[in-house]
Design an enzyme around this catalytic site. Structure first.
Site, PDB file in Angstrom:
ATOM      1  N   ALA A 269      -6.868   0.780   5.424  1.00 26.35           N
ATOM      2  CA  ALA A 269      -7.976   1.722   5.331  1.00 26.35           C
ATOM      3  C   ALA A 269      -7.426   3.121   5.095  1.00 26.35           C
ATOM      4  O   ALA A 269      -6.220   3.349   5.233  1.00 26.35           O
ATOM      5  CB  ALA A 269      -8.795   1.709   6.614  1.00 26.35           C
ATOM      6  N   GLU A 305      -8.409   5.443  11.747  1.00 23.60           N
ATOM      7  CA  GLU A 305      -8.847   6.322  10.650  1.00 23.60           C
ATOM      8  C   GLU A 305      -9.737   7.446  11.191  1.00 23.60           C
ATOM      9  O   GLU A 305      -9.656   8.581  10.733  1.00 23.60           O
ATOM     10  CB  GLU A 305      -9.571   5.533   9.558  1.00 23.60           C
ATOM     11  CG  GLU A 305      -8.795   4.338   8.994  1.00 23.60           C
ATOM     12  CD  GLU A 305      -7.367   4.634   8.553  1.00 23.60           C
ATOM     13  OE1 GLU A 305      -7.058   5.804   8.262  1.00 23.60           O
ATOM     14  OE2 GLU A 305      -6.549   3.684   8.531  1.00 23.60           O
TER      15      GLU A 305
HETATM   16  N1  BES Z   1      -3.273   6.895   5.642  1.00 25.83           N
HETATM   17  C1  BES Z   1      -3.155   5.506   5.816  1.00 25.83           C
HETATM   18  C2  BES Z   1      -3.497   4.713   4.603  1.00 25.83           C
HETATM   19  C3  BES Z   1      -2.513   4.785   3.474  1.00 25.83           C
HETATM   20  C4  BES Z   1      -1.250   4.321   3.621  1.00 25.83           C
HETATM   21  C5  BES Z   1      -2.852   5.273   2.258  1.00 25.83           C
HETATM   22  C6  BES Z   1      -0.368   4.363   2.554  1.00 25.83           C
HETATM   23  C7  BES Z   1      -1.973   5.334   1.215  1.00 25.83           C
HETATM   24  C8  BES Z   1      -0.717   4.868   1.346  1.00 25.83           C
HETATM   25  C9  BES Z   1      -4.061   5.017   6.941  1.00 25.83           C
HETATM   26  O1  BES Z   1      -4.381   5.963   7.891  1.00 25.83           O
HETATM   27  C10 BES Z   1      -3.300   3.953   7.658  1.00 25.83           C
HETATM   28  O2  BES Z   1      -2.328   4.257   8.265  1.00 25.83           O
HETATM   29  N2  BES Z   1      -3.748   2.710   7.573  1.00 25.83           N
HETATM   30  C11 BES Z   1      -3.076   1.576   8.120  1.00 25.83           C
HETATM   31  C12 BES Z   1      -3.817   0.971   9.271  1.00 25.83           C
HETATM   32  C13 BES Z   1      -3.558   1.644  10.579  1.00 25.83           C
HETATM   33  C14 BES Z   1      -4.380   1.042  11.676  1.00 25.83           C
HETATM   34  C15 BES Z   1      -2.111   1.658  10.980  1.00 25.83           C
HETATM   35  C16 BES Z   1      -2.993   0.572   7.002  1.00 25.83           C
HETATM   36  O3  BES Z   1      -3.678   0.765   6.002  1.00 25.83           O
HETATM   37  O4  BES Z   1      -2.236  -0.378   7.114  1.00 25.83           O
HETATM   38 ZN    ZN Z   2      -2.913   6.318   9.324  1.00 23.82          ZN
END
Ligand code: BES
Ligand code: ZN
Length: 881
Positions: A269, A305
């Site tokens: 996400a 998020e």
């Molecule tokens: N900011 C990230 C999403 C992201 C990661 C966008 C890499 C572009 C490149 C988001 O906040 C995130 O960390 N998402 C994780 C889930 C979270 C619960 C650790 C994910 O997408 O795996």
């Molecule tokens: Zn994150």
């Protein structure tokens, strides 16, 4: 696709921009193949910047249509444009001017899933880390903050819904069957937080009133007909908002908060300001389609998020080297949230298991890097377990070192001091130094030194002087680019146990620093002497897994069993049990194949039974104890010369021995745990089901036939029990008619439900042994399979390569060969996904020589291909280095 230029970016090279963009106006005319983006930027030259300094904007696969400054089209000789760069010379002398750029992009052709793309006909964006430059030429870097106003225009019938960041403004219909909406986000933000969504979606709405009385309209947008599956996510969102107010004093800051679920998404996400975009896997859940693990995942990702709104959005990162500033901290926050929502100990053990399964191997292999890396070729490859999970552990250690109260003061100071900033790790550390008056410079090494420290621990009890001595020596192996390391500040939470598990309070301590229940190890080798100890204690070290380290200690098997039975800290109990089991499992795995495994000690089997039948303990905890170390856990403990077949044999022998010893009582417990009421995804229900499901595995092994699992599969009224039964059928009775019948029934029932069918692909990709590869090849031809969808690709190729030890790591190397070919195919569509999947091979050097050589050949076959993406080139070369 960006192909490799060999360019490496360095932290030391950071330089602020010459120009600022205080205001950004974007106008989108959405069209499936020809979307026109008109960007109007207010540009400000920074003080002191020479007038002849060019403005250089980032781009990626862009087509420039027109460009003007202050309303006048630029002459050809005043700018140089390529698909990935726009350089403008001869700028006006005025301090500020208006730049207007029109680009054309094709969202339908975009299969990389970054920038603007379409997922099931919904237009959506993904801009982190460097995707905004695929929409328009811009200063696409996190320290460039701008106030955005966005106008979205689309065909009304195709896209009745038009969303962007911030608060909604004017909207209206146009006469050609099109309509528009304007969104304004008052909070300055970096381009990576920009989002746009347009399409035809269903919605559920709710409201939340913040502590200071601001009403917020909440919306979760999903595929039509799936609205009811978003209710749990909405509930998790409201709980997250309340929790952040209560635990961190953080309120939401816009009139609306929207979440959109899409089915094609590279990650889990994304925290775009006021408009989060989610992989629908982390939104949609119903008892019939989602497991307890899915529910917990939704709760955690929604929280994560949402929490970014303060840790990431209000305070963002100066540059991508500081990624852990937002990710590590936000993971820490979502971990704490889940701990408060569920059982803290069970949550913590799950985190420790995850850390050991993903981060420790990363830190021990060729892709090891510091929590804050100092160089990268491709930033997308640094959204790693080290940045996230170890980054979170580092924050947790700050709290352990300073205490909860001072930690909160530091966090308050961070929000107060840096709101609106693009900050650094130095800024973060400084607030805790200022809040506590302590010097954290040695502690800060955790951000710089890669690798997992090991603690070698020895004990000495002296009856005559009634003193107990603990000597700890820390060591940290070399990692790529870091041949030698300095000793770190390691907080070790501890207790001393006397007879019957009574906690012994030492009268005084000498030697290294001990504060309350924390040993502060700061030297390479340090001694801690406790006085007033009237009996030889059993030390319980690293309670709560207070630091991400490994330990070698001279505790005896009976000390470990004593801790597993008596410690008040469940994490230590679980760790002690795991250590006991691991030592047997690893020694049995070293035996040549076909050799007879050493007998499993009856004392460990008895201990497992005691924990399993102890009604005073949480059912989820009892299930964790019965879930003996996995094949990859055992492989990691072995570290070298791994033979996955021998490991599987060793593990199965243990399971059979336990099942035979406790069969009757397991059966009784399995029956008692059956639940007839409505499904509840809460921690208690999930715990009960996890215990019952692990018992199903033991009982099925003892039975030697699939009847019980078939029965559970047919009678289950929820996906958790149904999927667990299917898993036992495939894992234990792969070729039986019962297994085939269940797989067919599952497909017939859920063939139209992509998220559920992902589970069907996963379970088959994991079938043990050599036959898995044939199965995976067959499934790639299944009509529901596609390499265009990341979830589907992960469920087959990802599960096979990272979850199937014996199937993937075949002795003949065919698994690796197949994988290498598939990675090359995926790389042409979606480089980010290909590179992430390829990390499954990072531990190739720990296998026995035959497999190791096959793995090296497969990696070399990838590396030899010209025109690889930067993403895959970077991973493959570091993996082979
Ligand atoms: N900011 C990230 C999403 C992201 C990661 C966008 C890499 C572009 C490149 C988001 O906040 C995130 O960390 N998402 C994780 C889930 C979270 C619960 C650790 C994910 O997408 O795996
Ligand atoms: Zn994150």
């Amino acid at each position: 696709m960006r192909t490799d230029t060999g360019q490496v970016f360095h932290l030391e090279d950071y330089k602020p921009t010459d120009f600022l963009i205080p205001e950004t106006h974007l106008d989108f005319r959405l069209h499936p193949e020809r979307t026109i983006v008109k960007s109007t930027l207010k540009i400000e030259r920074r003080e002191g910047v020479a007038l002849d300094t060019p403005l250089i904007l980032d781009g990626d696969e862009l087509k420039l249509e027109s460009i003007c400054i202050d309303g006048v089209a630029l002459g050809d000789n005043t700018y140089v444009v390529t698909p990935d760069r726009l350089e403008i010379r001869g700028l006006p002398e005025a301090e500020t001017f208006t730049l207007e750029i029109t680009t054309e992009i094709n969202p339908t052709a975009n299969r990389q899933l970054t920038g603007l793309y379409r997922s099931s006909n919904v237009y959506c964006t993904q801009c982190e880390a460097e995707g905004f430059r695929r929409i328009t030429y811009y200063l696409d870097r996190p320290d460039l903050l701008s106030v955005y106003t966005v106008r979205v225009e689309a065909e009304t019938s195709a896209a009745p819904l038009l969303l962007s960041n911030g608060n909604p403004g004017e909207k209206g219909t146009l006469d050609d069957g099109r309509h528009f909406a304007i969104w304004h986000d008052p909070h300055p933000k970096p381009a990576y937080l920009f989002a746009l969504v347009a399409g035809d979606l269903g919605v559920i709405t709710d409201t939340f009133t913040t502590a200071s009385g601001r009403p917020v309209n909440l919306g979760i947008y999903v595929e039509h007909g799936k609205e009811s599956r978003a209710l749990y996510a909405m509930d998790a969102l409201k709980r997250s908002m309340a929790w952040d107010e209560e635990k961190f004093g953080r309120e939401y800051d816009l009139d609306v908060f929207n979440i959109v679920a899409v089915s094609d998404f590279n990650m889990g996400a994304m925290e775009n300001k006021g408009l989060n975009v989610f992989n629908d896997k982390y939104v949609l859940a119903e008892p019939d389609t989602a497991t307890d693990v899915d529910y917990a995942g939704i709760e955690a990702v929604i929280a994560h998020e949402y929490f970014h709104n303060w840790t990431g959005n209000r305070i963002t990162c100066r540059d991508w080297f500081q990624l852990c500033l937002k990710e590590g901290l936000t993971v820490y926050r979502d971990h704490e949230f889940s701990a408060d929502m569920r059982s803290r100990a069970v949550k913590r053990i799950a985190e420790v298991k995850g850390l050991k399964a993903h981060q420790f191997p990363e830190d021990a292999g060729p892709l090891a890097h510091p929590v804050r890396p100092r160089q990268f070729r491709e930033i997308n490859n640094f959204y790693t377990s080290t940045v996230y999970e170890k980054g979170s552990e580092v924050v947790r250690m700050i709290r352990t070192i300073l205490g909860a109260e001072t930690f909160r003061k530091g966090m308050d100071l961070y929000f107060e001091r840096h709101d609106g900033d693009a900050a650094t790790i130095e800024d973060f550390i400084k607030v805790f130094e200022d809040a506590s008056g302590e010097d954290l410079s040695q502690f800060a090494l955790w951000y710089d030194q890669a690798g997992t420290p090991n603690l070698a621990i020895t004990y000495d009890y002296d009856q005559a002087t009634k003193t107990f001595e603990i000597e700890i020596e820390q060591s940290l192996k070399p990692t790529p680019g870091q041949p030698s390391k300095k000793p770190m500040h390691i907080p070790i939470q501890f207790g001393l146990l006397g007879t019957k598990g009574r906690e012994i309070r030492p009268r005084a301590t000498k030697g290294g620093l001990v504060k309350d229940d924390v040993i502060h190890l700061r030297k390479r080798k340090e001694r801690f002497t406790f006085s007033g100890i009237t009996e030889r204690p059993v030390p319980s070290l690293l309670r709560g897994f207070s630091a991400p380290v490994t330990m070698t200690s001279e505790l005896t098997r009976s000390d470990l069993a004593f801790l597993a039975r008596n410690d008040r800290d469940e994490v230590t109990r679980w760790q002690a049990l795991t250590q006991l089991l691991n030592s047997k499992l690893t020694s049995n795995s070293k035996r040549v194949r076909g050799g007879k495994p050493a007998t499993i000690e009856s004392s460990s089997i008895r201990l497992l039974g005691e924990l399993a039948f102890n009604n005073a303990l949480d059912e989820a905890f009892r299930a964790l104890c019965l879930n003996v170390p996995s094949e990859s856990d055992i492989a990691r403990e072995l570290g070298a010369n791994i033979d996955p077949e021998a490991i599987l044999g060793s593990r199965d022998a243990l399971i059979l021995a336990v099942a035979e010893a406790h069969g009757e009582k397991f059966e009784q417990l399995y029956n008692e745990l059956e639940h007839h009421g409505a499904f509840n995804p809460d921690a208690a229900g999930a715990g009960r089901r996890s215990l019952r499901n692990v018992l199903l595995d033991y009982l099925s092994v003892a039975d030697g036939n699939p009847k019980r699992a078939s029965k559970q599969f047919k009678q289950a009224n929820n996906m958790t029990e149904r999927a667990a039964a299917l898993n036992v059928l495939v894992q234990r009775f792969g070729t039986s008619t019962a297994t085939n019948d269940a797989l067919q029934a599952f497909e017939a029932r859920y063939g139209n439900d992509a998220l559920v069918m992902d589970k069907w692909f996963v379970v088959q990709a994991m079938q043990p042994g050599e036959s898995a590869l044939g199965k995976v090849n067959e499934l790639m031809k299944h009509q529901l399979f596609s390499l265009d969808n990341p979830n589907r690709t992960r469920s087959l190729i990802g599960a096979f390569s990272s979850g199937n030890q014996t199937g993937f790591n075949r002795a003949d190397g065919k698994g690796y060969q197949f994988f290498a070919e598939t990675i090359l195919t995926i790389d042409k569509k979606n480089a980010q996904l290909a590179a992430r999947l390829l990390t499954a091979m990072r531990s190739w050097r720990s296998f026995e020589p035959e497999r190791r050589e096959h793995a090296r050949e497969a990696l070399a076959s990838i590396a030899s291909v010209a025109g690889l993406s930067t993403d895959v080139r970077d991973i493959v070369e570091r993996t082979l280095a």
